[in-house]
Write an enzyme that holds these catalytic residues in place. Sequence first.
Site, mmCIF file in Angstrom:
data_model
loop_
_atom_site.group_PDB
_atom_site.id
_atom_site.type_symbol
_atom_site.label_atom_id
_atom_site.label_comp_id
_atom_site.label_asym_id
_atom_site.label_seq_id
_atom_site.Cartn_x
_atom_site.Cartn_y
_atom_site.Cartn_z
ATOM 1 N N LYS A 125 48.539 42.488 45.383
ATOM 2 C CA LYS A 125 47.720 41.654 46.264
ATOM 3 C C LYS A 125 46.526 41.164 45.462
ATOM 4 O O LYS A 125 45.809 41.966 44.844
ATOM 5 C CB LYS A 125 47.239 42.464 47.470
ATOM 6 N N TYR A 168 49.220 40.125 55.453
ATOM 7 C CA TYR A 168 48.648 40.125 56.801
ATOM 8 C C TYR A 168 47.141 40.384 56.808
ATOM 9 O O TYR A 168 46.594 40.880 57.789
ATOM 10 C CB TYR A 168 49.354 41.158 57.703
ATOM 11 N N HIS A 169 46.458 40.034 55.721
ATOM 12 C CA HIS A 169 45.015 40.250 55.635
ATOM 13 C C HIS A 169 44.260 38.926 55.749
ATOM 14 O O HIS A 169 43.224 38.736 55.109
ATOM 15 C CB HIS A 169 44.668 40.958 54.318
ATOM 16 N N TYR A 170 44.774 38.015 56.554
ATOM 17 C CA TYR A 170 44.138 36.705 56.680
ATOM 18 C C TYR A 170 42.799 36.835 57.421
ATOM 19 O O TYR A 170 42.587 37.739 58.234
ATOM 20 C CB TYR A 170 45.061 35.706 57.375
#
Length: 571
Positions: free
Chosen positions: A409, A509-511
Amino acid sequence: MDFHIFRLLSHFILVAVFIFHDSCYSDEAGNYSFMKDATSAPNLSHFDYIVVGGGTAGCALAATLSQNATVLVLERGGSPYDNPTATDIGNFANTLLNTTPNSWSQLFITEDGVYNSRARVLGGGTVINAGFYSRAEEDFVAEEGWERDEVEAAYEWVEKKVVFEPQVKGWQSAFRDGLLEAGVTPFNGFTYEHVVGTKIGGTIFDPDGHRHTAANLLEYADPDKIVVYLHASVHKILFTTKGNERPKAYGVIFQDAGGVYHTAELATQDSMLNEVILSAGAIASPQLLMLSGVGPAAHLAAHGVNPVIVDHPMVGQGMADNPMNPVFIPSPEPVEVSLVQAVGITKFGSYIEGGSALSLSISLTRSFLDGVLNLVKKTELPTQSISTFLNSLDLRLNVTTKAGVIIQKANGPLSSGHLELRNTDPDDNPSVRFNYYKNQEDLNKCVEGLSTIIKVIESKGYSKYKYPGSSGRGLLNLILALPTNLRPRHITSTFDLQQYCKDTVMTIYHYHGGCQVGKVVDKDYKVLGIDALRVIDGSTFLKSPGTNPQAAIMMLGRYMGQKILRERTAF
């Protein structure tokens, strides 16, 4: 290597890479005395605070505010306690992939051609994520202007209720050793802190594999001062507008599961203390501001939003999602079921995480991809790879992967995009573009991260869990043949890591963004130009905190709840 097994594994590799995502009465099923379905709320009392969104931040915030004020929480989804086994670690992938109309995970696809999900359940993303708990870096706390001692106390409040030390077994131990051999040093042991090197972080899964979520933080709430309505979809924030005075929020309109509309209002509209607080997340918070007339005036007018309360051009801007790229490693040895436990925090800005032995339903995999096809019918995104993949699935299968997945990431990120309305339906997905890897620095982090993963795979410490003769670079290329996104594949991806990063990018999914501090809200999270309205969730962030943001977001709910109560007492 047995290529029959390899072919079978390829059928569920798509799912495996989704890895990276007591003061009140409740019965054993977690049914709190103050939790009700919205259809039972024809007449609402007035409240000191209305919290829109019972998610990662909202539950912590509401529980804290209820200690000295009356609170209404409006959550569009259902209760995680209705099906507690669905939140267990063994059901992680199936729960995330279940995007049927009443599920906890709502599928959306970005304009970049990347699949993503929004939580719609009490507890928010903590109900469907991979469970890793790690605090934000010290620089993040300083940049946000938070008081360090109060941050520490807020973290401890969260950790006491929902966080555990994981039981590190075979695959995770080998992954940890591989990270150290690959140069991600030193080893920092078990810690919640964000420190460069390799560490074991916390988890919201207990030793029996049961998930503990932000919804559990409602155990701290005063049951006489809080009401939580489920299946309550907020459609609009209500404002008073008198002459040249600043607009002021005084309530909301929401719809229950039966289609009936309700109005909820603040207790004293002329009080400067009572507030509407958006904690609906990085997609819904900017979307709801726009639907309520707060956003770029021309864009709102084009969608028939009337009246425009405040021309706020920065609402929906700064949308960012940390890009993730996976590597799937079939194993000749059995592996334990594990989500994120060990993590490598590199000096160059890439975080390396992994998990193993996910269990999934092939029928749910097909349902998920059918959902993708339905969403892209009116777009020009390619879908041939999905159709080919679907034809190969045997719907009778339920499989547990004998494999590991390691992902990188990119932190930050520096690349960002925007959110716009598609229509005026708050339950529909707005249009979102994140512009993955548009910034070269993000792309450089990916290349270094993947290079590090290759070193981990080829390390002595990890060797037990890969087939002899398989190479790290060769394993990367497995992803290119699978419909892990809707982006085109380029032949150069087989030898050019920069192109590989772009072609195989996925979400972790860390928006975040859309209501950023200094642009849409002030340092106290009050919406600029409007009274009695705050946004307290990940939409306010300029970048994602730490390796995984849930710790910081739950902490923020507690931290700001206490700050608001202090303001109330001092008034």
